[in-house]
Design a protein around this motif. Structure first.
Motif, mmCIF file in Angstrom:
data_model
loop_
_atom_site.group_PDB
_atom_site.id
_atom_site.type_symbol
_atom_site.label_atom_id
_atom_site.label_comp_id
_atom_site.label_asym_id
_atom_site.label_seq_id
_atom_site.Cartn_x
_atom_site.Cartn_y
_atom_site.Cartn_z
ATOM 1 N N SER A 106 0.948 -1.209 -0.099
ATOM 2 C CA SER A 106 -0.130 0.153 0.420
ATOM 3 C C SER A 106 1.268 1.253 0.084
ATOM 4 N N SER A 107 2.085 1.428 0.452
ATOM 5 C CA SER A 107 3.058 2.203 0.390
ATOM 6 C C SER A 107 3.769 2.978 -0.463
ATOM 7 N N GLU B 1 -5.907 4.699 -5.481
ATOM 8 C CA GLU B 1 -5.745 3.433 -5.495
ATOM 9 C C GLU B 1 -5.674 2.028 -4.497
ATOM 10 N N ILE B 2 -5.614 2.808 -3.043
ATOM 11 C CA ILE B 2 -5.816 2.579 -1.901
ATOM 12 C C ILE B 2 -7.237 2.601 -1.622
ATOM 13 N N LEU B 3 -8.378 3.339 -2.013
ATOM 14 C CA LEU B 3 -8.991 3.358 -1.340
ATOM 15 C C LEU B 3 -10.551 2.654 -2.533
ATOM 16 N N ALA B 4 -9.783 2.301 -3.819
ATOM 17 C CA ALA B 4 -10.449 2.030 -4.716
ATOM 18 C C ALA B 4 -10.501 -0.195 -4.800
ATOM 19 N N SER B 5 -9.099 -0.129 -4.707
ATOM 20 C CA SER B 5 -9.057 -1.759 -4.644
ATOM 21 C C SER B 5 -7.782 -2.297 -3.712
ATOM 22 N N PRO B 6 -8.033 -1.980 -2.473
ATOM 23 C CA PRO B 6 -7.208 -2.019 -1.165
ATOM 24 C C PRO B 6 -6.382 -3.389 -2.019
ATOM 25 N N LEU B 7 -6.745 -4.883 -2.562
ATOM 26 C CA LEU B 7 -5.876 -5.617 -2.096
ATOM 27 C C LEU B 7 -5.119 -5.858 -3.231
ATOM 28 N N ALA B 8 -5.658 -5.258 -4.244
ATOM 29 C CA ALA B 8 -4.381 -4.792 -6.039
ATOM 30 C C ALA B 8 -3.846 -4.188 -5.786
ATOM 31 N N PRO B 9 -2.518 -4.702 -6.553
ATOM 32 C CA PRO B 9 -0.881 -4.429 -6.679
ATOM 33 C C PRO B 9 -0.353 -2.844 -6.951
ATOM 34 N N PRO B 10 -0.186 -1.622 -6.962
ATOM 35 C CA PRO B 10 -0.071 -0.631 -7.308
ATOM 36 C C PRO B 10 0.295 -1.032 -8.577
ATOM 37 N N SER C 97 -9.375 13.797 3.619
ATOM 38 C CA SER C 97 -8.025 14.091 3.442
ATOM 39 C C SER C 97 -6.744 13.437 4.066
ATOM 40 N N VAL C 98 -6.657 12.592 4.123
ATOM 41 C CA VAL C 98 -5.885 11.626 4.787
ATOM 42 C C VAL C 98 -5.036 11.452 3.641
ATOM 43 N N ASP C 99 -3.407 11.584 3.799
ATOM 44 C CA ASP C 99 -2.644 11.237 2.414
ATOM 45 C C ASP C 99 -2.604 9.965 3.181
ATOM 46 N N THR D 261 -14.162 -0.448 3.925
ATOM 47 C CA THR D 261 -14.131 -0.668 3.328
ATOM 48 C C THR D 261 -12.169 -1.316 2.365
ATOM 49 N N ARG D 262 -11.153 -0.427 2.944
ATOM 50 C CA ARG D 262 -10.291 0.233 1.821
ATOM 51 C C ARG D 262 -9.336 -1.249 2.895
ATOM 52 N N GLY D 263 -9.916 -1.730 3.873
ATOM 53 C CA GLY D 263 -8.889 -2.469 4.747
ATOM 54 C C GLY D 263 -9.011 -3.875 4.555
ATOM 55 N N LEU D 264 -7.856 -4.529 4.354
ATOM 56 C CA LEU D 264 -7.187 -6.278 4.443
ATOM 57 C C LEU D 264 -8.449 -6.788 4.346
ATOM 58 N N LEU D 265 -8.394 -6.380 6.042
ATOM 59 C CA LEU D 265 -9.444 -8.377 6.079
ATOM 60 C C LEU D 265 -10.704 -8.229 5.860
ATOM 61 N N ASN D 266 -11.483 -7.011 5.228
ATOM 62 C CA ASN D 266 -12.902 -7.222 4.729
ATOM 63 C C ASN D 266 -12.419 -7.527 3.638
#
Lengths: 280, 330
Positions: free
Chosen positions: A36-37, A43-52, A242-244, B158-163
């Motif tokens: 995620s970093s 991208e983080i908001l849209a798909s948490p598991l997808a690679p960058p 607003s969080v980065d 919504t954007r967490g690993l667990l869910n």
């Protein structure tokens, strides 16, 4: 024999299964954080598991400069480093005198320190705030350093007391016969002999002080003096859109990497110090 | 006249002089070595602790030095405060559940890694056990704040690993479940994070304690036909009881101020104060509400809780130890 071997295999499989899942529970969140970093906030908001899609190293630059992680890092190293040196010296001196000389008040000092270890820091925090204020040390790095020294002192003394007590007497006698004064006997003979114990207690103190959060959050509120843990908690309290997020994950990775490297190198020694410092 | 060569008549006064200089030297040495550590200790530890007991009996609000002695009023009003009672309940829950869970898991892992290997040949650990030991300890070295920050992200609805993983596995009802935002799960989720961070320390501690048990004890137990469960329960556990006891007390102290974890996971004390701890409430009372008298009263009460907790643990372990010794003698 056959049945025994089959039971062994069943047990080993279950144990490896359970411990394997446990290891994954530890490793996966770290890997996910690293991944995620390198992503953008959207991208983080849209798909948490997808690679960058592209590796965004600029997250690290922003975390280091804009979020102030670099500055907090420097403050932490300064405060923890100097507190560690001071507490090791003062702790060794105090423990040595308490362990090897008998004088009026010896037991009082030792037990006062021992008892203070079982009190929660929280009991002292409000008066401590005003003590530092009266001394003009509130919100300063020296003020934080001296507080760190104070709160690491009882444990250091307690631990090194046992160590100095167990050092052989004849080496000390020999040094004295050779004409060494008390000071020389301590600094040239006893202190070097206590090095293994010093290393163990220094490692435990380092972890404890590096991870300290409550003392700085109360006694060190000026932002330019913040330590790392304060900078990290600022990410947690700044909620909303607003969080980065990219920078936040980058900041987490940057605080973990040095610890990870130190841990891998000193892993044996670290675990040795844990097993010696049974009380903490 | 009297040169250094003449020894007649000199030794006596000289020896006395020497002894006196040595005594003075020794006294200055002791004082010089103690003055700094003891000053630091008295100013920054002993005196704040003692002051706390006095402030807890006043209505001090901290903005000026004027304060009135109010006796036990802070303590009585504390118990009329529903938020304080919620915090107390949560802290006691943490103290009851976490040390037991952490130490039970640590014991199991430590035993498996040191003595859970094949039941033929020498008693040894599970193959590859060192790997688990190294992995398990690592979270302990990371600041509580950072651990909390990672898990707050993992738990994010919504954007967490667990869910994301749960939804990916087909559990679509977890698409946006707020683990830390639901009063039913917030505490359990937070407890898991603390468990995750702390257990490795005790695994390493117990491994060291188990390694101190002589190998013959295990060999003898095996010859007598003891299996793994029996060995763990009747050999390992009693032998490391002292380590478990001190860990229990220390862990209780640590858990009761799980301040760093809780401040990051649930800055406001969780939904309906379901994760608010005593230390968090003390901090808020002092530094956001400015009620320093009330806050120090909570500190005194907290010290009392810890004292009682340690007393109970020592009592229980004394009973356990006593029973075993009697059992062995019979």
């Amino acid at each position: 024999m056959q049945r025994r071997r089959r039971a062994d295999i069943a047990y080993a499989t279950t144990a490896h299964g359970a411990l394997g899942i446990w290891s994954l529970l530890i490793i996966v969140p770290f890997l996910w954080t690293v991944m995620s970093s390198l992503k953008s906030s959207s991208e983080i908001l849209a798909s948490p598991l997808a690679p960058p899609t592209t590796w965004r190293f600029d997250n690290y630059v922003r975390a280091w400069t804009t979020a102030g992680i670099g500055e907090f890092f420097f403050n932490t190293i300064l405060v923890v480093g100097s507190a560690l040196v001071i507490v090791m010296l003062l702790g060794a001196m105090c423990a040595y005198v308490l362990a090897r000389f008998s004088f009026p008040g010896n037991r009082v000092i030792y037990y006062a320190m021992l008892i203070s270890m079982s009190f929660p820091i929280f009991l002292a925090i409000v008066p401590l705030f005003f003590t530092l204020q009266n001394l003009g040390l509130l919100n300063t790095l020296p003020g934080l350093t001296v507080t760190y020294v104070a709160f690491a002192l009882p444990f250091t003394v307690f631990f090194l007391y046992a160590f100095f007590e167990s050092l052989p007497h004849d080496v000390y006698e020999a040094a004295k016969i050779d004409g060494a004064g008390e000071w020389r006997a301590f600094f040239s003979v006893m202190l070097p002999m206590a090095a293994p114990g010093m290393a163990s207690v220094a490692i435990l103190n380092f972890i404890g002080l590096w991870n300290q959060f409550m003392l700085p959050i109360v006694l060190n509120t000026k932002k330019e003096n913040w330590v790392l843990t304060q900078g990290m908690s600022a990410f947690a309290s700044s909620t909303g859109r607003s969080v980065d997020y990219g920078a936040m994950f980058a900041a987490v990775v940057m605080t973990i990497i040095p610890v990870l490297i130190v841990y891998i190198i000193f892993q044996r020694r670290l675990e040795g110090s844990v097993s010696q410092g049974t009380f903490r | 006249m009297t040169t250094s060569h003449t020894t007649v008549g000199r030794p006596r006064p000289r020896a006395a002089d020497r002894r006196r200089t040595i005594r003075v030297q020794r006294a200055t040495f002791i004082v010089a070595f103690l003055v700094l550590p003891v000053t630091v200790f008295v100013v920054f530890i002993a005196s704040p602790f003692l002051q706390a007991f006095y402030y807890s009996l006043t209505d001090w609000r901290g903005f000026s030095q004027d304060m009135n002695f109010v006796g036990l009023a802070n303590f009585t009003s504390m118990f009329g405060d529903p938020v304080f009672l919620a915090a107390l309940r949560n802290s006691l829950l943490l103290c009851l559940v976490l040390p037991t869970a952490v130490l039970a898991a640590a014991f199991l892992i430590a035993f498996t890694v040191t003595a859970g290997g094949p039941s033929v040949g020498h008693v040894r650990g599970l193959r590859g056990g060192g790997f688990y030991r190294i992995i398990t300890f690592f979270p302990y070295t990371i600041p509580a704040i950072v651990v909390g920050l990672i898990w707050a992200q993992v738990y994010d609805p919504t954007r967490g690993l667990l869910n994301s993983v749960l939804t990916g596995l087909g559990f679509t009802e977890f698409a946006s479940f707020a683990w830390l935002g639901d009063a039913d799960t917030a505490m359990a989720a937070s407890m898991f994070v603390i468990f995750w961070a702390l257990v490795g320390f005790y695994v390493v501690l117990f491994i060291a304690a188990i390694k101190g048990i002589p190998g013959e004890t295990y060999e003898a137990a095996r010859l007598d036909g003891a299996g793994r469960a029996r060995t763990a329960w009747s050999i390992t556990l009693p032998q490391i009881l002292a380590s478990i006891q001190s860990s229990y007390v220390y862990l209780g102290l640590m858990v009761i101020d799980s301040f760093g974890f809780m401040m990051v996971l649930n800055p406001q004390g969780g939904p309906a104060y379901s994760t608010l701890t005593l230390t968090q409430y003390l901090y808020m009372t002092a530094f956001t509400k400015g009620q320093f008298g009330d806050a120090t009263a909570m500190g005194v009460f907290l010290a009392l809780v810890i004292l009682i907790y340690s007393g109970i643990i020592f009592g229980i372990f004394r009973l356990l130890g006593g029973d075993r010794r009697r059992g062995a003698g019979a």
